[in-house]
Design an enzyme around this catalytic site. Sequence first.
Site, PDB file in Angstrom:
ATOM      1  CE  LYS A  66      -4.129  -2.063   1.968  1.00  0.00           C
ATOM      2  NZ  LYS A  66      -5.098  -2.111   3.055  1.00  0.00           N
ATOM      3  CG  ASP A 103      -8.268  -0.025   3.570  1.00  0.00           C
ATOM      4  OD1 ASP A 103      -9.033  -0.816   2.985  1.00  0.00           O
ATOM      5  OD2 ASP A 103      -7.030  -0.198   3.629  1.00  0.00           O
TER       6      ASP A 103
HETATM    7  P1  NAP Z   1       1.223  -4.018   7.936  1.00  0.00           P
HETATM    8  O1  NAP Z   1       1.426  -2.734   7.210  1.00  0.00           O
HETATM    9  O2  NAP Z   1       2.155  -5.158   7.724  1.00  0.00           O
HETATM   10  O3  NAP Z   1       1.223  -3.641   9.513  1.00  0.00           O
HETATM   11  C1  NAP Z   1       1.094  -4.648  10.461  1.00  0.00           C
HETATM   12  C2  NAP Z   1       0.860  -4.026  11.838  1.00  0.00           C
HETATM   13  O4  NAP Z   1       0.606  -5.081  12.764  1.00  0.00           O
HETATM   14  C3  NAP Z   1       2.049  -3.238  12.388  1.00  0.00           C
HETATM   15  O5  NAP Z   1       1.560  -2.153  13.139  1.00  0.00           O
HETATM   16  C4  NAP Z   1       2.730  -4.283  13.303  1.00  0.00           C
HETATM   17  O6  NAP Z   1       3.472  -3.702  14.359  1.00  0.00           O
HETATM   18  C5  NAP Z   1       1.530  -4.986  13.857  1.00  0.00           C
HETATM   19  N1  NAP Z   1       1.796  -6.365  14.308  1.00  0.00           N
HETATM   20  C6  NAP Z   1       2.142  -7.444  13.552  1.00  0.00           C
HETATM   21  N2  NAP Z   1       2.250  -8.545  14.316  1.00  0.00           N
HETATM   22  C7  NAP Z   1       1.966  -8.160  15.589  1.00  0.00           C
HETATM   23  C8  NAP Z   1       1.925  -8.852  16.837  1.00  0.00           C
HETATM   24  N3  NAP Z   1       2.190 -10.167  16.930  1.00  0.00           N
HETATM   25  N4  NAP Z   1       1.593  -8.144  17.950  1.00  0.00           N
HETATM   26  C9  NAP Z   1       1.316  -6.822  17.880  1.00  0.00           C
HETATM   27  N5  NAP Z   1       1.350  -6.111  16.715  1.00  0.00           N
HETATM   28  C10 NAP Z   1       1.674  -6.785  15.585  1.00  0.00           C
HETATM   29  O7  NAP Z   1      -0.235  -4.600   7.658  1.00  0.00           O
HETATM   30  P2  NAP Z   1      -1.539  -3.757   7.316  1.00  0.00           P
HETATM   31  O8  NAP Z   1      -1.626  -3.502   5.852  1.00  0.00           O
HETATM   32  O9  NAP Z   1      -1.581  -2.595   8.234  1.00  0.00           O
HETATM   33  O10 NAP Z   1      -2.705  -4.803   7.657  1.00  0.00           O
HETATM   34  C11 NAP Z   1      -2.995  -5.188   8.994  1.00  0.00           C
HETATM   35  C12 NAP Z   1      -4.127  -6.203   8.988  1.00  0.00           C
HETATM   36  O11 NAP Z   1      -5.354  -5.585   8.612  1.00  0.00           O
HETATM   37  C13 NAP Z   1      -3.911  -7.341   8.002  1.00  0.00           C
HETATM   38  O12 NAP Z   1      -4.194  -8.560   8.643  1.00  0.00           O
HETATM   39  C14 NAP Z   1      -4.908  -7.087   6.892  1.00  0.00           C
HETATM   40  O13 NAP Z   1      -5.378  -8.276   6.295  1.00  0.00           O
HETATM   41  C15 NAP Z   1      -6.016  -6.379   7.646  1.00  0.00           C
HETATM   42  N6  NAP Z   1      -6.818  -5.485   6.780  1.00  0.00           N
HETATM   43  C16 NAP Z   1      -8.140  -5.753   6.628  1.00  0.00           C
HETATM   44  C17 NAP Z   1      -8.924  -4.923   5.858  1.00  0.00           C
HETATM   45  C18 NAP Z   1     -10.384  -5.214   5.717  1.00  0.00           C
HETATM   46  O14 NAP Z   1     -10.989  -4.686   4.779  1.00  0.00           O
HETATM   47  N7  NAP Z   1     -10.980  -5.981   6.608  1.00  0.00           N
HETATM   48  C19 NAP Z   1      -8.351  -3.820   5.207  1.00  0.00           C
HETATM   49  C20 NAP Z   1      -6.999  -3.564   5.384  1.00  0.00           C
HETATM   50  C21 NAP Z   1      -6.230  -4.422   6.170  1.00  0.00           C
HETATM   51  P3  NAP Z   1       5.006  -3.193  14.133  1.00  0.00           P
HETATM   52  O15 NAP Z   1       4.905  -1.820  13.537  1.00  0.00           O
HETATM   53  O16 NAP Z   1       5.589  -3.192  15.493  1.00  0.00           O
HETATM   54  O17 NAP Z   1       5.662  -4.188  13.197  1.00  0.00           O
END
Ligand code: NAP
Length: 267
Positions: A66, A103
């Site tokens: 993204k 989003d």
């Molecule tokens: P991303 O950019 O990879 O960011 C991941 C985030 O999760 C970071 O803040 C990371 O913290 C944190 N994290 C990962 N593992 C963790 C753990 N074990 N404990 C605590 N924090 C943890 O991913 P993203 O694009 O933001 O997406 C996040 C999630 O939202 C995904 O699972 C995605 O599928 C979901 N999502 C869903 C929708 C929907 O329409 N439902 C839309 C968008 C995203 P750090 O910064 O410390 O690494």
Amino acid sequence: MTDRYAVIGNPVAHSKSPWIHAEFARQTRQDIDYGRIEAPLEGFARAVDEFRAAGGRGANVTLPFKQQAHLYCGNALSERARTAGVVNTLIFDGGGWRGDNTDGVGLLRDLTANLGRAVAGARVLLMGAGGAAQGVLAPLLQAGPARLVIANRTADKARSLAQRHGASAGGDYDALRGEQFDLVVNATSAGLENAAPPLPAGVFAAGALGYDMVYGRDTPFLAMARAAGAAALDGTGMLVEQAAESFQLWRGVRPDTAPVLAALRGR
Ligand code: NAP
């Protein structure tokens, strides 16, 4: 001729977007084909270029691209994509392209229209500081919460996001001790690893909702919310609502999300 769209990510095999957009197209009688493109981790821009050259009309962008999609668009960004710093929707037209982010509106529609939850006046905790959190932060703030706190494992990212957008506070999970929230949004990917962010006890206010953006599975965070007496819901509704907003940007027609969401939940 059938117009082509796709979701670009890595991995994308699990994505429900092709099914959702096929349902929208059937419902609105639009002639589109929506596929999946798994771009190599170092090959996002090339994958987009190739799809455009092959006649692609638009794409959704998912993890981990993204931010790269935002860069790809240069200045050709909607206001909300510019503010978010991340793009989840690409629109290709007339030889050019632009980026948007659906989003935030997707989350807000699910919370307010589908679930009947008010963000205005609520105490909101947003967990995570990645692409998903960045996409929803400004729209959540615009909805007028009484307080919005961001917490992230890497606390500096939460601090700088909070400062940049004027949230109430940002930091680590320990700093949440003694606070209570009406809405706790998990925008981390912890649920994908069957983990939950380390929330201190007592953060769920009476009548609170715990909302996990991860969809299609019961996550440890949702179990934690239920154990604290809160309502708990996964991100399926957000997924469908953000898709509907992208579909409208591409096709100029708004699909009815209710039957698609019902079918997805029943699957
Ligand atoms: P991303 O950019 O990879 O960011 C991941 C985030 O999760 C970071 O803040 C990371 O913290 C944190 N994290 C990962 N593992 C963790 C753990 N074990 N404990 C605590 N924090 C943890 O991913 P993203 O694009 O933001 O997406 C996040 C999630 O939202 C995904 O699972 C995605 O599928 C979901 N999502 C869903 C929708 C929907 O329409 N439902 C839309 C968008 C995203 P750090 O910064 O410390 O690494």
